[in-house]
Design an enzyme around this catalytic site. Structure first.
Site, PDB file in Angstrom:
ATOM      1  N   SER A  31       0.812  -1.217   0.000  1.00  0.00           N
ATOM      2  CA  SER A  31       0.000   0.000   0.000  1.00  0.00           C
ATOM      3  C   SER A  31       0.842   1.260   0.000  1.00  0.00           C
ATOM      4  O   SER A  31       0.308   2.355  -0.193  1.00  0.00           O
ATOM      5  CB  SER A  31      -0.913   0.005   1.231  1.00  0.00           C
ATOM      6  OG  SER A  31      -0.136  -0.035   2.416  1.00  0.00           O
ATOM      7  N   HIS A  43      -2.370  -2.897  -6.304  1.00  0.00           N
ATOM      8  CA  HIS A  43      -2.784  -2.673  -4.921  1.00  0.00           C
ATOM      9  C   HIS A  43      -4.291  -2.791  -4.777  1.00  0.00           C
ATOM     10  O   HIS A  43      -5.052  -1.885  -5.143  1.00  0.00           O
ATOM     11  CB  HIS A  43      -2.313  -1.286  -4.450  1.00  0.00           C
ATOM     12  CG  HIS A  43      -2.754  -0.951  -3.061  1.00  0.00           C
ATOM     13  ND1 HIS A  43      -3.112   0.321  -2.676  1.00  0.00           N
ATOM     14  CD2 HIS A  43      -2.909  -1.734  -1.955  1.00  0.00           C
ATOM     15  CE1 HIS A  43      -3.465   0.309  -1.412  1.00  0.00           C
ATOM     16  NE2 HIS A  43      -3.350  -0.917  -0.949  1.00  0.00           N
ATOM     17  N   GLU A  70      -5.328   0.062  -7.384  1.00  0.00           N
ATOM     18  CA  GLU A  70      -4.315   0.988  -7.876  1.00  0.00           C
ATOM     19  C   GLU A  70      -3.225   0.183  -8.583  1.00  0.00           C
ATOM     20  O   GLU A  70      -2.574  -0.666  -7.965  1.00  0.00           O
ATOM     21  CB  GLU A  70      -3.697   1.784  -6.722  1.00  0.00           C
ATOM     22  CG  GLU A  70      -4.664   2.750  -6.057  1.00  0.00           C
ATOM     23  CD  GLU A  70      -4.047   3.450  -4.853  1.00  0.00           C
ATOM     24  OE1 GLU A  70      -4.289   4.663  -4.689  1.00  0.00           O
ATOM     25  OE2 GLU A  70      -3.332   2.787  -4.074  1.00  0.00           O
ATOM     26  N   ASN A  79      -3.931   6.243   0.005  1.00  0.00           N
ATOM     27  CA  ASN A  79      -3.305   6.379   1.325  1.00  0.00           C
ATOM     28  C   ASN A  79      -2.590   7.709   1.498  1.00  0.00           C
ATOM     29  O   ASN A  79      -2.492   8.227   2.619  1.00  0.00           O
ATOM     30  CB  ASN A  79      -2.343   5.224   1.569  1.00  0.00           C
ATOM     31  CG  ASN A  79      -3.086   3.933   1.885  1.00  0.00           C
ATOM     32  OD1 ASN A  79      -4.269   3.952   2.214  1.00  0.00           O
ATOM     33  ND2 ASN A  79      -2.397   2.820   1.771  1.00  0.00           N
TER      34      ASN A  79
END
Length: 286
Positions: free
Chosen positions: A123, A144, A156, A194
């Site tokens: 991540s 991801h 992602e 994130n």
């Protein structure tokens, strides 16, 4: 033949919650899956738990029994990396430790056919550092998925500097063929989600530390005021305080901005072993 059609057999490394979720996603897409864990027993246990979850869906009328059997029938388990030799794509989903991942990528490079793709489900960590320990950096990228992988639609696809266009197009097509919404992102700490999410979560903890409002009030405010499905403290406990701290540290290491330093309460709770839902206690007790 589409890029997605080039991926017929997928290896998954790691039998934790995310690894098991990835196995389900890939098997549901009609592909064969090889789940590799450090022990065959832990891989078998993950598949048994996955099968039990599918059976509950059958009992609730959300899945046909023959479809459950077909999904489980596409899954095999192993503790030996050599058993991944026939995979077109291997997705690594082990501990968020760069040294561990680099060692694993080097071993995969030896075990897989030269044309196979290797991806990380990290991540936050830089994909390029994993790519350059292999002899095929052009065939390495990030894919991801979000937790829980069977439910969350976003993926992602992370493009390191070394990746070939064909690698990225194949990864995007693969994710979309699994029923996901795939977005291409640059290889920088936190990628998109994130990098935006964790500064917000960290700010919520600091707001609580400063006495602006209680944990319950902040969670209620963000749910009711922003229509978020859960508040920041509930989300931190779900993600895990140790994982959250590691992501914030990676963001701070790359960008150097003071607001990315993990809040004091997060660091102290991790030191105490209060990691959230998975330990039974975080910002709340479970």
């Amino acid at each position: 033949m589409s890029s997605a059609d080039a991926v017929t057999t997928v290896g998954i490394l790691g039998s934790g919650i995310m690894g098991a979720g990835l196995v389900e996603v890939v098997a549901r897409s009609g592909r064969d899956v090889v789940l590799r864990s450090r022990s065959r027993e832990s891989a078998d246990a993950a598949v048994e738990q996955l099968s039990a979850g599918l059976t509950r869906q059958v009992d609730k009328g959300r899945l046909e029994a023959d479809e459950r059997d077909a999904i489980v029938g596409r899954i095999s388990t192993t503790a030996d990396l050599a058993d991944l030799a026939g995979c077109d794509l291997v997705i690594e989903s082990v501990v968020e430790d760069m040294a561990v991942k680099k060692e694993l990528f080097a071993q995969l490079d030896d075990a897989l056919e030269p044309e196979a793709l290797i991806a990380s489900n990290t991540s936050t960590l830089p994909i390029v550092e994993m790519a350059v320990v292999t002899s095929r950096p052009e065939r390495v990228c990030g894919i991801h998925f979000f937790n829980p992988a069977p439910m969350m639609r976003l993926v992602e696809v992370v493009r390191p500097l070394t990746a070939a266009d064909e690698t990225i197009s194949t990864a995007l097509a693969f994710a979309e063929s699994c029923g996901k919404d795939a977005v291409e992102v640059t290889d920088r700490a936190g990628f998109v989600v994130n990098a935006l999410l964790f500064p917000y979560l960290n700010s919520a903890v600091r707001m609580w530390e400063q006495g602006t409002a209680s944990i319950e009030a902040i969670d209620t405010a963000m749910q009711g005021g922003c229509n978020f499905p859960m508040g920041p403290f509930a989300l931190l406990d779900l993600v895990g305080l140790d994982t959250s701290m590691a992501i914030l540290e990676a963001l701070h290491s790359e960008f150097g901005e003071p607001h990315l330093v993990p809040a004091t309460s997060i660091k102290r709770m991790v030191a105490a072993g209060h990691l959230g839902r998975k330990s039974g206690r975080g910002f709340r007790a479970y």
